[in-house]
Design a protein around this motif. Structure first.
Motif, PDB file in Angstrom:
ATOM      1  N   TYR A   1      31.784 -15.938  71.333  1.00 19.56           N
ATOM      2  CA  TYR A   1      32.044 -14.853  72.265  1.00 19.56           C
ATOM      3  C   TYR A   1      30.862 -14.657  73.228  1.00 19.56           C
ATOM      4  N   LEU A   2      31.201 -14.395  74.492  1.00 22.07           N
ATOM      5  CA  LEU A   2      30.176 -14.083  75.479  1.00 22.07           C
ATOM      6  C   LEU A   2      29.504 -12.767  75.093  1.00 22.07           C
ATOM      7  N   ASN A   3      28.172 -12.775  75.091  1.00 29.53           N
ATOM      8  CA  ASN A   3      27.418 -11.681  74.485  1.00 29.53           C
ATOM      9  C   ASN A   3      26.157 -11.416  75.322  1.00 29.53           C
ATOM     10  N   THR A   4      25.688 -10.183  75.356  1.00 27.66           N
ATOM     11  CA  THR A   4      24.355  -9.891  75.886  1.00 27.66           C
ATOM     12  C   THR A   4      23.760  -8.767  75.065  1.00 27.66           C
ATOM     13  N   HIS A   5      22.427  -8.681  75.053  1.00 27.63           N
ATOM     14  CA  HIS A   5      21.745  -7.708  74.211  1.00 27.63           C
ATOM     15  C   HIS A   5      20.352  -7.464  74.780  1.00 27.63           C
ATOM     16  N   ASP A   6      19.624  -6.591  74.164  1.00 27.54           N
ATOM     17  CA  ASP A   6      18.317  -6.189  74.680  1.00 27.54           C
ATOM     18  C   ASP A   6      17.240  -7.202  74.312  1.00 27.54           C
ATOM     19  N   VAL A   7      17.450  -8.421  74.798  1.00 29.35           N
ATOM     20  CA  VAL A   7      16.470  -9.501  74.665  1.00 29.35           C
ATOM     21  C   VAL A   7      16.229 -10.038  76.072  1.00 29.35           C
ATOM     22  N   ALA A   8      14.966 -10.279  76.412  1.00 29.03           N
ATOM     23  CA  ALA A   8      14.637 -10.708  77.773  1.00 29.03           C
ATOM     24  C   ALA A   8      15.217 -12.092  78.069  1.00 29.03           C
ATOM     25  N   ALA A   9      15.739 -12.239  79.279  1.00 32.96           N
ATOM     26  CA  ALA A   9      16.268 -13.534  79.725  1.00 32.96           C
ATOM     27  C   ALA A   9      15.125 -14.534  79.878  1.00 32.96           C
ATOM     28  N   SER A  46      15.562  -8.809  83.036  1.00 33.31           N
ATOM     29  CA  SER A  46      17.009  -8.808  82.811  1.00 33.31           C
ATOM     30  C   SER A  46      17.309  -9.224  81.381  1.00 33.31           C
ATOM     31  N   GLN A  47      18.552  -8.968  80.947  1.00 30.47           N
ATOM     32  CA  GLN A  47      18.945  -9.282  79.577  1.00 30.47           C
ATOM     33  C   GLN A  47      19.415 -10.723  79.458  1.00 30.47           C
ATOM     34  N   GLU A  48      19.136 -11.307  78.311  1.00 31.26           N
ATOM     35  CA  GLU A  48      19.637 -12.632  77.992  1.00 31.26           C
ATOM     36  C   GLU A  48      21.147 -12.571  77.780  1.00 31.26           C
ATOM     37  N   VAL A  49      21.852 -13.579  78.290  1.00 28.68           N
ATOM     38  CA  VAL A  49      23.291 -13.718  78.042  1.00 28.68           C
ATOM     39  C   VAL A  49      23.483 -14.955  77.173  1.00 28.68           C
ATOM     40  N   SER A  50      24.293 -14.827  76.142  1.00 30.80           N
ATOM     41  CA  SER A  50      24.472 -15.931  75.198  1.00 30.80           C
ATOM     42  C   SER A  50      25.897 -15.921  74.675  1.00 30.80           C
ATOM     43  N   GLY A  93      22.128 -10.649  82.186  1.00 34.25           N
ATOM     44  CA  GLY A  93      22.731  -9.332  82.278  1.00 34.25           C
ATOM     45  C   GLY A  93      21.820  -8.464  83.127  1.00 34.25           C
ATOM     46  N   GLU A  94      22.245  -8.127  84.332  1.00 34.81           N
ATOM     47  CA  GLU A  94      21.412  -7.371  85.273  1.00 34.81           C
ATOM     48  C   GLU A  94      21.500  -5.886  84.955  1.00 34.81           C
ATOM     49  N   LYS A  95      20.380  -5.296  84.541  1.00 34.57           N
ATOM     50  CA  LYS A  95      20.396  -3.887  84.148  1.00 34.57           C
ATOM     51  C   LYS A  95      20.560  -2.966  85.349  1.00 34.57           C
ATOM     52  N   TYR A 151       9.710 -19.530  74.118  1.00 33.37           N
ATOM     53  CA  TYR A 151       9.579 -20.178  75.426  1.00 33.37           C
ATOM     54  C   TYR A 151       8.146 -20.648  75.647  1.00 33.37           C
ATOM     55  N   GLU A 152       7.928 -21.377  76.728  1.00 31.27           N
ATOM     56  CA  GLU A 152       6.615 -21.937  77.016  1.00 31.27           C
ATOM     57  C   GLU A 152       5.535 -20.860  77.155  1.00 31.27           C
ATOM     58  N   ASN A 153       5.940 -19.667  77.620  1.00 28.38           N
ATOM     59  CA  ASN A 153       4.959 -18.598  77.808  1.00 28.38           C
ATOM     60  C   ASN A 153       4.737 -17.756  76.549  1.00 28.38           C
ATOM     61  N   GLY A 154       5.352 -18.158  75.438  1.00 27.78           N
ATOM     62  CA  GLY A 154       5.146 -17.467  74.186  1.00 27.78           C
ATOM     63  C   GLY A 154       6.154 -16.391  73.867  1.00 27.78           C
ATOM     64  N   ARG A 155       7.003 -16.031  74.818  1.00 29.45           N
ATOM     65  CA  ARG A 155       8.021 -15.016  74.542  1.00 29.45           C
ATOM     66  C   ARG A 155       9.092 -15.596  73.629  1.00 29.45           C
ATOM     67  N   GLY A 156       9.670 -14.730  72.795  1.00 28.77           N
ATOM     68  CA  GLY A 156      10.716 -15.177  71.889  1.00 28.77           C
ATOM     69  C   GLY A 156      12.099 -14.973  72.470  1.00 28.77           C
ATOM     70  N   SER A 157      13.086 -15.659  71.899  1.00 25.86           N
ATOM     71  CA  SER A 157      14.478 -15.525  72.336  1.00 25.86           C
ATOM     72  C   SER A 157      15.339 -15.162  71.127  1.00 25.86           C
ATOM     73  N   SER A 158      16.618 -15.014  71.354  1.00 30.31           N
ATOM     74  CA  SER A 158      17.554 -14.703  70.268  1.00 30.31           C
ATOM     75  C   SER A 158      17.972 -15.945  69.509  1.00 30.31           C
ATOM     76  N   HIS A 159      17.665 -17.129  70.068  1.00 33.33           N
ATOM     77  CA  HIS A 159      18.091 -18.402  69.494  1.00 33.33           C
ATOM     78  C   HIS A 159      19.621 -18.506  69.432  1.00 33.33           C
ATOM     79  N   GLN A 160      20.288 -17.765  70.332  1.00 34.35           N
ATOM     80  CA  GLN A 160      21.747 -17.826  70.410  1.00 34.35           C
ATOM     81  C   GLN A 160      22.170 -19.007  71.301  1.00 34.35           C
ATOM     82  N   GLN A 161      23.482 -19.255  71.352  1.00 34.59           N
ATOM     83  CA  GLN A 161      24.032 -20.366  72.145  1.00 34.59           C
ATOM     84  C   GLN A 161      23.838 -20.083  73.634  1.00 34.59           C
ATOM     85  N   GLN A 162      23.365 -21.101  74.361  1.00 34.82           N
ATOM     86  CA  GLN A 162      23.044 -20.938  75.778  1.00 34.82           C
ATOM     87  C   GLN A 162      24.299 -20.662  76.615  1.00 34.82           C
ATOM     88  N   VAL A 163      24.134 -19.780  77.617  1.00 32.39           N
ATOM     89  CA  VAL A 163      25.142 -19.552  78.655  1.00 32.39           C
ATOM     90  C   VAL A 163      24.454 -19.776  79.997  1.00 32.39           C
TER      91      VAL A 163
END
Length: 728
Positions: free
Chosen positions: A389-397, A403-407, A476-478, A330-342
Motif C-alpha cells: 500500500y502507498l504510505n507516508t509517515h513522519d520520516v524525512a524524505a 518533506s515526508q518520505e513516501v513508501s 509527502g509535501e507538508k 543515507y550517505e549523510n547519516g540520516r536514517g530511513s524507514s527501510h520501507q519499499q521505495q516509491v
C-alpha cells in the motif's frame, strides 16, 4: 444597339516606374542563386526539422513562437514536393536530391524582396518626397544583413515584411480617412492592417511590438477625432467599432486560425507530445492514443491505473514502485524507514500500475455495476505487482528532509503502523460531487493522517542516488496550501480489474487495455494548452559562440558565420553594411536632438519650421523612430540567448529614419542654394560609400566568389568580427 463597338475599348493605367524598378531589383538581389549553397545554413538546421514534421503530419512544440511562420516555410516545401525525409542534424550538411532547396527558401526571399517597394511606399504615404522614398528603398536594397537573412529558410524577412505591410496599410487607411471614410478602399486598408499585424505576431512574438505601436497610434488618432465637432456621436461610434473589429477582433480570430490549421495538420503523435498532458496526447493518432483509446472513463474502486505527474518537465514520469527498499542510512547519516521505495519513473513500466482500493473492503476488482470514485472520497493505492500500500509517515524524505518520505508499507512488526489512507481531491472539478475521470481529471492525493500532499519533488531537486536507480524522488509535501503542478496527477492508462488472484492480476497488468470509450479535446482546450506550453516552456539557454548583447548590435561589433564551404574559402556571414548602420545611428541621434530642440523652442513660442513640416517631422519620426525603439529596447530586459538577427526589425525602421532626417535637413536647415548643392553632393558621396561597402561585402553575403586568405583578412574591419580563415 452595337454602336459601342465602333470605338476601341481603351484601358488606361498609372504605372509607378520607381516602384516597378525597385521591385525588380529587390527580386534580383534576393532570388539570384537562391539554391546556393546546397547545404544547411545556420538556423535552417532548426527550422528544417519543423518543415519535415509538417510534411509527415507529426505534432511538435516550438517554444520560439506561434506556428504561422513555420507553416509558411512548410508551404514552400509542400510546393516543391518535399517528402520530409532529411536528417537536420548538422550545419553545413549537403542537401540530398529530394530536398527542394529553392522552393524552401523562396517565400523568405520573396518577403525580403518585397520589403524594398514597401519601404518606398511607406515614405510616400508619410508625405515625403519621392526622392527620399527612393533613397529609403535603395538603403533596404543594399543592406547586406537583410539580404543574407532573406535568402535562407529563416523567419526574420517574413516578419519584417508583415511589419512593414501593417505600417503601410495603416498609413494608407489614415490618409483616406480625411476624404473617403467607410469607402471600399478605406475598409480594405483598415482590414489589411489587422491581417498584417496578426500575421506578424503569428510569425514571431516580436511582431507584437509593432502591433502595440500601431494600436497606440490608432488610439492617439482616434483621440483627436473625438475632439472634431464635425463628427456626430453615431459617426464616432461607427469609427470606433470599425477599428475594434479590424484591429482587435479579426487579428485574434486569425491568430486562433493559425493554431487551428497547425493542429489540424499535425494529427500524429511524435517525440514532442510527451510534454503535453495525457488528454492532449490521447487526442493524437498513434503513441498514447493507441494505448488509451477506449479506456473506461470513470475511475472506480478496483480500477487498475497508472498515474502521470501533470507538470511533465523536465521529463514526464509516472508514480512507480519496485521491490527495493530505502537504505537504512543515507550517505549523510540520516536514517530511513527501510520501507519499499516509491519514485517517479520517466518510462512506461509494469511497476507503474496501481489499484484503487476501497478501505472498507478487501476486494481488488471492480464490482458490477462499478462504484465510481468521487471528489473527497478516501482510497488506498495498492501497488499492482508487489500488492503493498502507498504510505507516508513522519520520516524525512531522502533528498528533501523537510518533506515526508513516501513508501509502500512493509510490516516489520515494529512500532510503525501503516498510514495508507488518501483523500482524492479533483483540482479541475466543476462541483464537489465530480467523478474521478481517466485522463481528464487532475487530482491531488492528500494523506489523511498528516495532510501531506503526494508530490514529485524530483523536478526541483536531483534524482535519487544509485540505490534509487537515478529515478525521481516522490515525497509527502507538508506545506500543502500552495498549489504546484508537481502535486497534481492524472490517470493515463486505466482498466477495470477483473482478477482477484495475484498471479492472474499480474498477467492482467502486463496485457494491453481494450475498451470502447474515446476522449477528444475541443480545439479551444488544445489551443489553450499548446499556447501555455509555448509561453512557459523554456529550453536551457546556453552560451552560443555567436550570441551577443543588445549593445553589440547598434555598433555592429558582432557577426554570425552562417556557412563555410568544406574545401574553399567561400563563406556566408550575417554582417551589416557598416555605412548604413552608422548612418542610422547618427540619424536617430540627430532626430532626438532636433526634436528636443524644437520642443524647447516651441515652448518659448519660437517656431523654427512651419506647422505642416513639424507635423510631418513628428508623425514620420514617431512611426520610424518608435518602430526602432519598440523593436530594440525590449531586448535589454529579455532573459534569452540573443543574436544579431534579432535586431533586424529595429534596424529596418532605423534605416527608414535616415531619409526623413536628410530631407528635413535639406528643406529647413540648408537655406541657401549653395548649401543645398553642397548637401546634395555629400549625399551622393555618402550613397556611393553605401554601394561600395555593399559590393565589398557581397562575397560573404552571397557566398561567392570564394575569397583568398588575404581578401578575407581585409574584410575584417573590426577585431570583434569572426571571419573564418582556414589554417594553411
Amino acid at each position: 444597339m452595337l454602336g459601342f463597338l465602333k470605338k476601341p475599348v481603351v484601358v488606361t493605367a498609372e504605372i509607378n516606374v520607381n516602384l516597378v524598378a525597385l521591385t525588380v531589383m529587390g527580386l534580383i538581389s534576393r532570388l539570384w542563386g537562391l539554391s546556393y549553397p546546397r547545404a544547411v545554413v545556420f538556423d535552417e538546421v532548426y527550422y528544417g526539422q519543423f518543415v519535415s514534421l509538417y510534411m509527415k503530419r507529426i505534432f511538435f512544440v516550438d517554444d520560439s513562437g506561434p506556428p504561422f511562420g513555420h507553416m509558411l516555410l512548410a508551404l514552400g516545401g509542400y510546393l516543391g514536393g518535399f517528402d520530409g525525409n532529411f536528417l537536420w542534424n548538422r550545419i553545413g550538411a549537403e542537401y540530398s536530391m529530394n530536398v527542394p532547396v529553392w522552393s524552401l527558401r523562396l517565400l523568405p526571399a520573396l518577403a525580403g524582396a518585397l520589403c524594398v517597394p514597401l519601404a518606398y511606399q511607406i515614405l510616400v504615404e508619410l508625405q515625403l518626397s519621392h526622392c527620399a522614398a527612393l533613397g529609403a528603398a535603395l538603403l533596404i536594397l543594399l543592406e547586406n544583413s537583410l539580404i543574407t537573412q532573406s535568402r535562407f529558410m529563416l523567419l526574420e524577412s517574413i516578419l519584417i515584411f508583415f511589419i512593414l505591410l501593417a505600417v503601410l496599410s495603416y498609413l494608407k487607411f489614415y490618409n483616406l480617412q480625411r476624404h473617403s471614410s467607410f469607402s471600399g478602399s478605406w475598409w480594405f486598408w483598415l482590414l489589411l492592417t489587422g491581417v498584417a499585424c496578426s500575421c506578424a505576431v503569428g510569425v514571431k512574438y516580436m511582431g507584437l511590438f509593432t502591433y502595440m505601436l500601431l494600436l497606440a497610434i490608432v488610439g492617439l488618432h482616434f483621440w483627436h477625432m473625438i475632439g472634431d465637432q464635425n463628427l456626430s456621436n453615431v459617426s464616432l461610434m461607427c469609427h470606433f467599432l470599425a477599428r475594434g473589429l479590424a484591429l482587435i477582433i479579426i487579428p485574434v480570430a486569425m491568430y486562433l486560425s493559425f493554431f487551428y490549421v497547425h493542429l489540424t495538420l499535425l494529427y500524429r503523435s511524435g517525440p514532442h507530445d510527451q510534454i503535453m498532458t495525457s488528454a492532449f496526447q490521447a487526442s493524437l493518432e498513434g503513441g498514447l492514443a493507441r494505448i488509451t483509446q477506449g479506456q473506461p472513463l470513470e475511475v472506480a474502486y478496483g480500477s487498475q491505473i497508472t498515474l502521470r505527474n501533470v507538470l511533465g518537465k523536465p521529463m514526464q514520469c509516472w508514480l512507480h514502485s519496485h521491490t527495493n527498499t530505502y537504505p537504512i542510512r543515507y550517505e549523510n547519516g540520516r536514517g530511513s524507514s527501510h520501507q519499499q521505495q516509491v519514485t517517479c519513473y520517466p518510462f512506461k513500466d509494469v511497476n507503474n500500475w496501481w489499484i484503487v482500493k476501497d478501505p472498507g473492503m478487501q476486494q481488488l476488482v471492480v464490482s458490477n455495476p462499478p462504484r465510481p470514485v468521487r471528489h473527497g472520497h478516501i482510497v488506498q493505492l495498492v501497488h499492482g505487482i508487489t500488492t503493498r500500500y502507498l504510505n507516508t509517515h513522519d520520516v524525512a524524505a531522502p533528498l528533501s528532509p523537510h518533506s515526508q518520505e513516501v513508501s509502500c508499507y512493509i510490516d516489520y512488526n515494529i512500532s510503525m503502523p501503516a498510514q495508507n489512507l488518501w483523500r482524492v481531491e479533483i483540482v479541475n472539478r466543476e462541483s464537489d460531487t465530480d467523478v474521478w475521470k481517466t485522463i481528464m481529471s487532475e487530482v491531488r492525493f492528500v494523506h489523511v493522517n498528516t495532510s501531506a500532499v503526494l508530490k514529485a519533488s524530483g523536478f526541483i531537486g536531483a534524482s535519487l542516488p544509485e540505490w534509487g536507480y537515478r529515478q525521481l524522488e516522490v515525497v509527502g509535501e507538508k506545506l500543502s496550501k500552495g498549489y504546484h503542478q508537481s502535486m497534481v496527477w492524472n490517470v493515463e492508462e486505466h482498466r477495470y480489474g477483473k482478477s482477484q488472484e495475484q498471479k492472474e492480476r499480474e498477467v492482467e497488468l502486463h496485457s494491453p487495455t481494450q475498451m470502447d470509450i474515446s476522449k477528444n479535446l475541443s480545439f479551444m482546450a488544445k489551443f489553450t494548452e499548446l499556447q501555455w506550453k509555448i509561453l512557459t516552456l523554456k529550453n536551457e539557454d546556453t552560451e552560443h559562440k555567436y550570441s551577443s548583447s543588445a549593445l553589440d548590435w547598434i555598433t555592429l561589433d558582432t557577426n554570425i558565420a552562417y556557412w563555410l564551404h568544406p574545401t574553399s574559402g567561400a563563406q556566408i556571414h550575417l554582417l551589416g553594411n557598416v555605412v548604413t548602420w552608422a548612418s542610422a545611428n547618427v540619424a536617430a541621434l540627430v532626430y532626438m536632438c532636433l526634436s528636443l530642440w524644437y520642443l524647447i523652442r516651441r515652448r518659448r513660442k519660437i517656431y523654427d519650421v512651419p506647422e505642416d513640416a513639424w507635423q510631418l517631422w513628428v508623425s514620420a519620426g514617431g512611426i520610424c523612430g518608435g518602430g526602432w525603439a519598440v523593436n530594440y529596447l525590449p531586448f535589454f530586459v529579455m532573459e534569452k540567448t540573443l543574436f544579431l538577427y534579432h535586431y533586424l526589425p529595429a534596424l529596418t525602421f532605423q534605416i527608414l529614419l535616415i531619409p526623413i532626417v536628410l530631407q528635413h535637413l535639406s528643406d529647413h536647415l540648408c537655406r541657401s542654394l549653395l548649401l543645398k548643392s553642397m548637401f546634395g553632393a555629400l549625399i551622393v558621396a555618402w550613397f556611393s560609400s553605401v554601394y561600395f561597402v555593399y559590393c565589398t561585402f557581397s562575397p560573404v553575403t552571397y557566398g561567392e566568389p570564394s575569397l583568398s586568405v588575404t581578401e578575407l583578412k581585409d574584410l575584417r574591419w573590426k577585431d570583434s568580427w569572426n571571419i573564418l580563415i582556414r589554417k594553411q
